[in-house]
Motif scaffolding. Structure first.
Motif, PDB file in Angstrom:
ATOM      1  N   ALA A 216       0.841  -1.197   0.000  1.00  0.00           N
ATOM      2  CA  ALA A 216       0.000   0.000   0.000  1.00  0.00           C
ATOM      3  C   ALA A 216       0.877   1.248   0.000  1.00  0.00           C
ATOM      4  O   ALA A 216       0.575   2.237  -0.652  1.00  0.00           O
ATOM      5  N   THR A 225      -4.324  -5.918  -1.381  1.00  0.00           N
ATOM      6  CA  THR A 225      -4.585  -4.490  -1.253  1.00  0.00           C
ATOM      7  C   THR A 225      -5.965  -4.155  -1.839  1.00  0.00           C
ATOM      8  O   THR A 225      -6.667  -3.313  -1.307  1.00  0.00           O
ATOM      9  N   TYR A 228      -8.646  -5.158   0.578  1.00  0.00           N
ATOM     10  CA  TYR A 228      -8.670  -4.171   1.648  1.00  0.00           C
ATOM     11  C   TYR A 228      -9.449  -2.928   1.197  1.00  0.00           C
ATOM     12  O   TYR A 228     -10.298  -2.416   1.925  1.00  0.00           O
ATOM     13  N   ASP A 229      -9.183  -2.475  -0.041  1.00  0.00           N
ATOM     14  CA  ASP A 229      -9.900  -1.308  -0.561  1.00  0.00           C
ATOM     15  C   ASP A 229     -11.401  -1.560  -0.602  1.00  0.00           C
ATOM     16  O   ASP A 229     -12.205  -0.703  -0.244  1.00  0.00           O
ATOM     17  N   GLN A 230     -11.776  -2.753  -1.078  1.00  0.00           N
ATOM     18  CA  GLN A 230     -13.193  -3.085  -1.151  1.00  0.00           C
ATOM     19  C   GLN A 230     -13.831  -3.115   0.230  1.00  0.00           C
ATOM     20  O   GLN A 230     -14.930  -2.603   0.434  1.00  0.00           O
ATOM     21  N   PHE A 231     -13.114  -3.718   1.173  1.00  0.00           N
ATOM     22  CA  PHE A 231     -13.664  -3.807   2.519  1.00  0.00           C
ATOM     23  C   PHE A 231     -13.808  -2.431   3.148  1.00  0.00           C
ATOM     24  O   PHE A 231     -14.755  -2.157   3.861  1.00  0.00           O
ATOM     25  N   ARG A 232     -12.832  -1.571   2.879  1.00  0.00           N
ATOM     26  CA  ARG A 232     -12.911  -0.228   3.438  1.00  0.00           C
ATOM     27  C   ARG A 232     -14.142   0.494   2.911  1.00  0.00           C
ATOM     28  O   ARG A 232     -14.714   1.343   3.559  1.00  0.00           O
ATOM     29  N   SER A 233     -14.537   0.147   1.681  1.00  0.00           N
ATOM     30  CA  SER A 233     -15.681   0.820   1.082  1.00  0.00           C
ATOM     31  C   SER A 233     -17.002   0.145   1.433  1.00  0.00           C
ATOM     32  O   SER A 233     -18.012   0.819   1.598  1.00  0.00           O
ATOM     33  N   PHE A 235     -17.250  -3.003   3.547  1.00  0.00           N
ATOM     34  CA  PHE A 235     -17.171  -4.010   4.604  1.00  0.00           C
ATOM     35  C   PHE A 235     -17.251  -5.409   4.017  1.00  0.00           C
ATOM     36  O   PHE A 235     -16.355  -5.796   3.285  1.00  0.00           O
TER      37      PHE A 235
ATOM     38  N   SER B  66     -15.880   4.144   6.188  1.00  0.00           N
ATOM     39  CA  SER B  66     -16.816   3.089   5.811  1.00  0.00           C
ATOM     40  C   SER B  66     -16.587   1.821   6.612  1.00  0.00           C
ATOM     41  O   SER B  66     -17.515   1.086   6.925  1.00  0.00           O
ATOM     42  N   ASN B  70     -19.767   0.505   8.621  1.00  0.00           N
ATOM     43  CA  ASN B  70     -20.265  -0.843   8.348  1.00  0.00           C
ATOM     44  C   ASN B  70     -20.174  -1.726   9.576  1.00  0.00           C
ATOM     45  O   ASN B  70     -21.046  -2.556   9.817  1.00  0.00           O
ATOM     46  N   GLN B 171     -14.143   9.112  -2.237  1.00  0.00           N
ATOM     47  CA  GLN B 171     -15.483   8.594  -2.497  1.00  0.00           C
ATOM     48  C   GLN B 171     -16.558   9.616  -2.136  1.00  0.00           C
ATOM     49  O   GLN B 171     -17.625   9.663  -2.754  1.00  0.00           O
ATOM     50  N   LYS B 201      -2.572   5.132  -2.343  1.00  0.00           N
ATOM     51  CA  LYS B 201      -3.315   4.884  -1.105  1.00  0.00           C
ATOM     52  C   LYS B 201      -3.149   6.092  -0.197  1.00  0.00           C
ATOM     53  O   LYS B 201      -2.082   6.327   0.331  1.00  0.00           O
TER      54      LYS B 201
END
Lengths: 530, 337
Positions: A216, A225, A228-233, A235, B66, B70, B171, B201
């Motif tokens: 990262a 990575t 992680y990005d998807q989860f941050r957006s 969950f 998020s 979540n 976002q 990042k």
């Protein structure tokens, strides 16, 4: 080697006739199998979670989310990273170990330590230093550079240990039969290193699949990575779980590869060998290039990170040491590191025992279960545990128990690989001899095998401790409220590009890891019989 | 039997591990837990000042917008959180829509002007930050800068600009674009972004890339630049800021939010914490501290170095309309996530 192999072939997997009757011995392995089954089921929790989420999403969603160009990019990056990095680590690890242990390399004792030392520098601290040195570092090249410099000791340490222990008689026989030094190396020495090198290479690969922070920081995208990005957006969104499923498939391929590379040869030896004089090859004209090569490697892997951490420390002055979080995070990191290392090593023991003493498809399967979890990014394992604990065991949600469980899931292979090597070298004949002399199997086991394996266990525990010191995402998600570890504090500050504020944490992580790395290094020699 | 003993062991060693931290968590039953997606250093400053004034201990749990929103939704009524703080508003809206926030107290509503809080009063604005185009002043003149954030979709910008698409900050900007320009225009902009831009990042890292000459500009929030200038300036010495203004989506001012969870067992203390943050003392931390975010309440002026909010010509958007789920979906579709 061929002699060892034939011994293995002639060694049937049968029970020794003894005085103590069948019951104990029979139930012994069964108890171990059941125990391993429980541990494996626990290990498969995250996989089950990903599987259920994937199934829930339905085929249409899967198709839409998996078969898209982005996944192709990530697949390319991740596969290329593994394919390029692992061979370099193997060559550096074996080459370094051979120079240090088997040649008349000057100052070989110093080099032996220096080659293991990079393990004490967390990959993301390495990344932080390299990005300070070369701000434009990134892409596949950046990813490979950081990975190689951080992870080659994972191959070097076990290989050096085997080399230092290896019976010189085998090589002498090879020479006596007319092989030159190079041929002896490739035909006699190298095959003996298979178990150690394959184990090390597997650890490197699993690290590459699961690493987040280091990549990262240099803007290199891998599956982890991206997950992680998807989860941050979102969950536990469908896309993240799809990516995790692809990652699990990659891990299975790796396991299959490692299992093939490892082979089924036997490596234990009974009786005292001529250990006193490991033959060392004269380097002659290669002395200078070897010294230069090792110096260059050490400068890149140790010099660059230490220099830049030092530079930021100087730039920050006394002020950066005044944060309250510094002492708290040091103590908490230490506490979790020790607890996690202990629990993980204990859990790994039955598995290692089963794999070495009762090899077969079942033990392989049970062992493999543990590698799957550790190849998943910390965030996937953590989210699985968050979801499961909130809904089914709310009492342990956000307690240390769950966090330690996550550490065990993530770092079990580190303990396992070490224990496996240790057990492989603790000849079962000694155990069986003790039984034949009238000791009950459990007593014989504790008095003989466990004592012989203790150094390997310590080495494994040290590796787990190192992993916990560097762990980031699972700690963030699962830790009790108010927890701060060195890694989470370092990450918070360095991602705000507060490089000076992050420097004390980097230094403390290195200082905490250094004795563990040394322990690992020293124990690896002991387990190898020196 | 053996497995039981192992689990007991795990419980024991797990339980003893964090004793060192017990002091930090506070033994008082009135201590509050804050799920914090704001910058750690800022919230820590708020928490320390609040504890000093009221004696109420504050425990922080750090995460991203998020990620934490979540998590709160997953936790539902069982959430250990008393207060939730974010850097942007979409994550607040998500928790609000899940029905998990309590109403903000009358004092909070009094302290925060209506434009910086949702009409529902389920949460409040606590700070604000402006979108900017941070550019390499050694490479670009003002005339060469994009007039609108929408211009960055032009192929002429290919390979020349950066952003941090995985972060809540970016976002939130896209959610503003979605609200102002509609779904089709936003998706097409995101698709060209995938082609044209480099992904980093974190906003800081994107700015650092501009400074290092890897790209000519980056879409970030304003205060990363001010923060770096206040420290060593090492990561921003070649960088200047362009405010898009003219109600452009790129002039979007994002509101950081704070809310009290309905499930909180310390309602009073949780409200007091938000009252403190939006009060004179809390907002002054924004004015005098190193965060360089805009104060939004209690008539506290921003740090003198900042262009006043009133001059930024930000587009008017109801924060309750910003839709993070749709944004993530569009960004996934465009291949950015």
């Amino acid at each position: 080697m061929s002699q060892a192999k034939s011994t293995a072939a002639a060694q049937p997997r049968k029970r020794f006739p003894g005085k103590t009757g069948g019951r104990g011995r029979r139930s012994g392995p069964w108890a171990v199998v059941v125990l391993c089954l429980l541990i494996a089921m626990f290990s498969l929790l995250p996989l089950g979670y990903v599987g259920v989420m994937t199934a829930d999403a339905g085929w249409d969603t899967i198709e839409k989310l998996v078969f898209r160009p982005r996944v192709g990019e990530l697949l390319f990056n991740t596969v290329a990273l593994v394919v390029v990095t692992v061979p370099i680590c193997v060559v550096l690890g074996i080459g370094g170990a051979w120079l240090v242990e088997r040649t008349r390399l000057r100052a070989h004792k110093v080099w032996a330590v220096l080659l293991a030392a990079p393990l004490a520098i967390p990959a993301f601290v390495n990344s932080y230093a390299w990005v300070s040195a070369i701000p434009s570092l990134g892409g596949l090249f950046g990813g490979v550079l950081i990975s190689v410099l951080s992870y080659f000791p994972l191959v070097y340490i076990p290989v050096a240990a085997v080399l230092s222990r290896m019976d010189p008689a085998l090589e002498q026989s090879g020479s006596a039969l007319g092989l030159g030094p190079w041929r002896v190396f490739f035909r006699v020495v190298l095959p003996q290193l298979r178990l150690a090198a394959a184990g090390g290479a597997l650890l490197v690969s699993l690290h590459l699949l699961a690493e987040y922070g280091a990549f990262a920081m240099i803007a290199f995208d891998t599956f982890t990575t991206a997950i992680y990005d998807q989860f941050r957006s979102t969950f536990n969104g469908a896309a993240a779980n799809m990516l995790a499923s692809v990652l699990v498939l990659l891990c299975l391929l790796l396991l299959l590869g490692e299992s093939k590379a490892r082979g089924n040869a036997r490596y234990a030896r009974v009786g005292a060998g001529a250990q006193a004089n490991p033959s060392r090859l004269a380097l002659g004209g290669f002395q200078a290039p070897a010294q230069l090569g090792l110096a260059a490697l050490s400068v890149l892997a140790l010099g660059v990170p230490l220099f830049h951490v030092g530079r930021w420390l100087v730039a920050g002055g006394a002020e950066i040491w005044t944060r309250d979080a510094l002492a708290t995070s040091l103590l908490q990191t230490l506490g979790y590191g020790l607890a996690g290392a202990l629990v993980t090593t204990i859990l790994a023991f039955p598995l290692a025992f089963l794999v070495i003493r009762h090899p077969g498809p079942v033990s392989k399967l049970l062992e493999g279960a543990n590698y799957i979890s550790s190849s998943m990014p910390g965030i996937v394992v953590a989210l699985a545990l968050v979801t499961i604990t909130i809904h089914y065991v709310p009492g342990v949600y956000q307690t240390a128990v769950v966090l330690v469980a996550a550490y065990a899931l993530l770092f079990m292979p580190r303990a396992l690989v070490n224990l496996r090597a240790g057990l492989a070298q603790a000849p079962r004949e000694l155990d069986e001899a003790a039984q034949a002399l009238g000791k009950p199997p459990l007593v014989a086991f504790f008095k003989v095998t466990l004592r012989l394996t203790a150094p390997a266990a310590a080495g494994g525990a040290a590796l787990v401790f190192l992993g916990i010191v560097n762990e980031l995402t699972a700690t963030l998600l699962l830790a009790p409220n108010g927890t701060r570890t060195l890694a989470t504090e370092f990450w918070t500050l360095s991602s705000e590009i507060d490089y000076t504020g992050a420097a004390p944490y980097a230094l403390l992580m290195i200082l905490l890891s250094a004795p563990m790395t040394y322990l690992l290094f020293a124990q690896s020699k002991k387990v190898a019989g020196q | 039997m053996a497995s039981i003993s192992i689990f007991t062991l795990a419980a024991c060693s797990g339980g003893t591990a964090p004793t060192a931290s017990d002091g930090a968590a506070g033994s008082a039953t009135d201590a509050i837990t804050v799920y914090n997606a704001q910058h750690d250093t800022l919230t820590q400053a708020w928490a320390d000042a609040f504890t000093k004034e009221t004696g109420i201990k504050v425990t922080l749990r750090q995460g991203d917008d998020s990620e934490l929103s979540n998590q709160i939704v997953q936790e539902g009524a069982k959430s250990p959180a008393d207060v939730f703080l974010t850097e942007n508003s979409p994550a607040m809206t998500q928790v609000e829509n899940a029905g998990l926030f309590a109403d903000t107290s009358a004092k909070i509503q009094e302290q925060v002007p209506a434009e910086y809080r949702p009409s529902t009063n389920k949460w409040t604005g606590i700070a604000a930050r402006s979108t900017v185009f941070a550019y390499d002043k050694t490479k670009l003149t003002e005339a060469q800068l994009p007039k609108s954030i929408m211009d960055l979709a032009d192929p002429a910008w290919k390979g020349r600009w950066a952003a941090s698409p995985s972060g809540a900050d970016f976002q939130a900007i896209v959610s503003a674009m979605l609200e102002l320009k509609g779904e089709a225009a936003t998706l097409s902009w995101l698709e060209s972004m995938k082609e044209n831009s480099k992904a980093y990042k974190g906003n800081s890292t994107a700015m650092k890339a501009v400074n290092a000459g890897e790209v000519e500009g980056a879409v970030i929030y304003h205060y990363y630049w001010f923060g770096d200038q206040a420290k060593t300036g090492e990561n921003s010495k070649n960088v200047a800021l362009e405010y898009f203004k003219s109600q452009d989506p790129g002039a979007f001012v994002s509101i950081s939010g704070g809310g009290v969870l309905a499930s909180s067992k310390h309602q009073d203390n949780a409200q007091k914490f938000l009252e403190f943050i939006t009060g004179k003392a809390g907002q002054t931390v924004l004015q005098t501290g190193t965060s360089f975010e805009y104060p939004v309440a209690s008539d506290v002026a921003p740090n003198a170095k900042l262009t006043p909010l009133s001059e930024l010509q930000a587009p008017k958007i109801d924060p309750a309309k910003l839709n993070s789920a749709k944004v993530t979906e569009l960004m996934t579709q465009a291949g950015l996530l």
